[in-house]
Design an enzyme around this catalytic site. Structure first.
Site, short mmCIF file in Angstrom:
data_model
loop_
_atom_site.label_atom_id
_atom_site.label_comp_id
_atom_site.label_asym_id
_atom_site.label_seq_id
_atom_site.Cartn_x
_atom_site.Cartn_y
_atom_site.Cartn_z
N ARG A 163 -9.74 -7.26 5.40
CA ARG A 163 -9.12 -7.90 6.16
C ARG A 163 -8.91 -7.73 7.58
O ARG A 163 -9.32 -6.62 7.43
CB ARG A 163 -7.95 -8.57 5.74
N ARG B 281 -0.95 -1.69 7.43
CA ARG B 281 -1.90 -2.90 7.45
C ARG B 281 -2.99 -2.13 6.93
O ARG B 281 -3.53 -1.81 8.92
CB ARG B 281 -1.63 -3.92 8.20
N GLU C 155 7.05 -6.49 1.84
CA GLU C 155 5.89 -7.51 1.13
C GLU C 155 5.30 -6.42 0.25
O GLU C 155 4.61 -5.38 1.60
CB GLU C 155 5.88 -8.47 2.02
N SER D 47 2.83 -11.85 -3.33
CA SER D 47 3.45 -12.69 -2.98
C SER D 47 2.89 -13.67 -4.55
O SER D 47 1.82 -13.91 -4.54
CB SER D 47 3.18 -13.24 -2.21
N ARG E 140 0.42 -0.43 -0.91
CA ARG E 140 1.83 -0.87 -0.61
C ARG E 140 2.79 0.54 -2.19
O ARG E 140 3.66 0.91 -1.37
CB ARG E 140 1.97 -1.36 -0.27
#
Length: 427
Positions: free
Chosen positions: A262, A277, A349, A352, A391
């Site tokens: 990403r 990130r 987070e 999701s 994570r």
């Protein structure tokens, strides 16, 4: 993608749903484009009808010996044919304009999705586990990893730039162990089939899941015209594109462990420290293809599967329902799972899980034919992280840290670590 017929019949509902997402109204423009398309099709049909009538009249004129009338009709048919050809090109342009406009409209929030425009309006629905207590000040993962000599941001930056990490030794093995553990859990106990997918995909695949055309800036594009996947959701969901499925094959549940890429174009300045990130990270993805009647139950099941990963790891977490303005483009409802990070003193987070209804299926052309029905219906699709490895590594490091900077390996991971119980700095 939304159904234009539904939009024509429910323009106020569309604009109300978009307002819940913080988006501008769109029904008027979409209906204008659709009306232009319908009016143009009517004109084309009238031309085609006149051409058919004139063609029949040519034969009659010739049969009666009226050569002048026949020649006039022949010229008219030729003119109509040229007008139809030009009209068909115009039709393609109008169709494309409508398709482009529809492709940029997000999915509609489910009725029970909380109102709100950002994460401050998300609603916590449950918590699990006790937060660990330390008799020392807990450190963040980056400080722990660098002190162990197993997490190198500086060398990664020399190789690739910012937002990359080099893992070594015990931490590299711990990340690999996490991935193997998750795959074994989801395939062995949760009924998902493991799939090895391509990491490069075509435009059509990203359009199908909703990343294109609107979010190209978040992706990495290759010189060969393909895209690096931002998540295995893309190839996994597209496994059923352009198919009519047997209802006996539903639900279809698949999982994959892949690297994800990403650009993080919209996150400048956010989470610049550590691994939270990254441009490249590993993730176990869960995808389900279901009938319409079972998709909401499947959403709960998928979320529970992701939660089980954290339960087995002994990590404290909470589940929140995202508000309408904080959901992803293709989702109609999303649960976020947020794991407790002692070094940050915050929940972050880690997964999701979203139900998308038939939004992606319309873009992919994926349907199923229910028993006893002549016409096929669009399937419903769901996707969720089961979970993000980077994570999860951060969470294990921060929750299982010791005063001397070592990391205790969670019991469930020790078989994947060759029995290693603690990760320590080499002498």
């Amino acid at each position: 993608m939304l159904d234009i017929r539904w939009i024509r019949e429910n323009p106020e509902k569309l604009d109300e749903a978009l307002a819940r997402r913080g988006a501008a109204p769109a029904s008027a423009e979409l209906i204008r484009l659709d009306e232009a398309r319908r009016e143009h099709l009517t004109r084309l049909q009238q031309l085609q009808g006149r051409r058919n009538d004139a063609s029949k009249a040519i034969g009659k004129a010739k049969g009666s010996g009226d050569s002048d009338a026949a020649e006039k009709l022949i010229r008219e048919v030729a003119e109509i044919k040229a007008a139809i050809q030009e009209g068909e090109e115009t039709e393609r342009r109008i169709d494309q304009s409508l398709e482009d406009a529809l492709a940029r409209i997000p999915n509609l929030p489910a009725a029970d999705v909380p109102a709100g425009l950002d994460e401050s309006a998300n609603v916590e629905i449950r918590r699990f586990g006790e937060k660990p207590e330390f008799d020392f000040e807990p450190k963040e993962h980056a400080e722990l990893g660098e002190a162990l000599g197993m997490m190198d941001f500086e060398q990664a930056a020399k190789i690739s730039g910012a937002r990359f990490t080099v893992l070594r030794g015990g931490l590299a093995r711990l990340e690999r162990a996490l991935g193997q553990f998750m795959l074994d859990l989801h395939t062995g106990e949760h009924g998902y089939e493991e799939v090895a997918t391509p990491l490069l995909v075509r435009d059509e695949a990203l359009f199908g899941t909703g990343q294109l055309p609107k979010f190209s800036e978040d992706l990495f594009h290759t010189t060969a015209g393909r895209w690096l996947i931002p998540t295995a959701e893309v190839p996994l969901t597209n496994l059923v594109r352009e198919q009519i499925l047997d209802p006996a094959d539903l639900p279809t549940r698949v999982t994959a462990l892949t690297p994800c890429f990403r650009s993080e174009a919209g996150s400048a300045g956010r989470d610049t420290r550590g691994m939270l990130r990254q441009h490249q990270f590993y993730k176990v993805e869960l995808v389900s293809i279901t009938a319409a009647e079972t998709s909401l139950d499947e959403h709960e099941r998928m979320t529970a599967s992701a939660e089980e990963v954290l339960k087995r790891l002994g990590l404290s977490y909470r589940v929140v329902t995202l508000c309408a303005g904080d959901m992803g483009f293709s989702a109609s409802k999303t649960y976020d799972i947020e794991v407790w990070l002692p070094g940050q003193g915050a929940y972050r987070e880690i997964s999701s899980c979203s139900v998308c209804g038939d939004f992606q299926a319309r873009r992919m052309g994926t349907r199923y034919r229910p028993d006893g029905e002549r016409s096929p219906r669009f399937v419903h699709t769901l996707n969720g992280s089961g979970v993000a490895l980077g994570r999860a590594l951060i969470a294990v490091m921060e929750n299982y840290q010791n005063a001397d900077g070592s990391i205790t390996v969670p019991q469930v991971l020790r078989p994947y670590m060759g029995g290693i119980e603690r990760i320590e700095r080499s002498a």
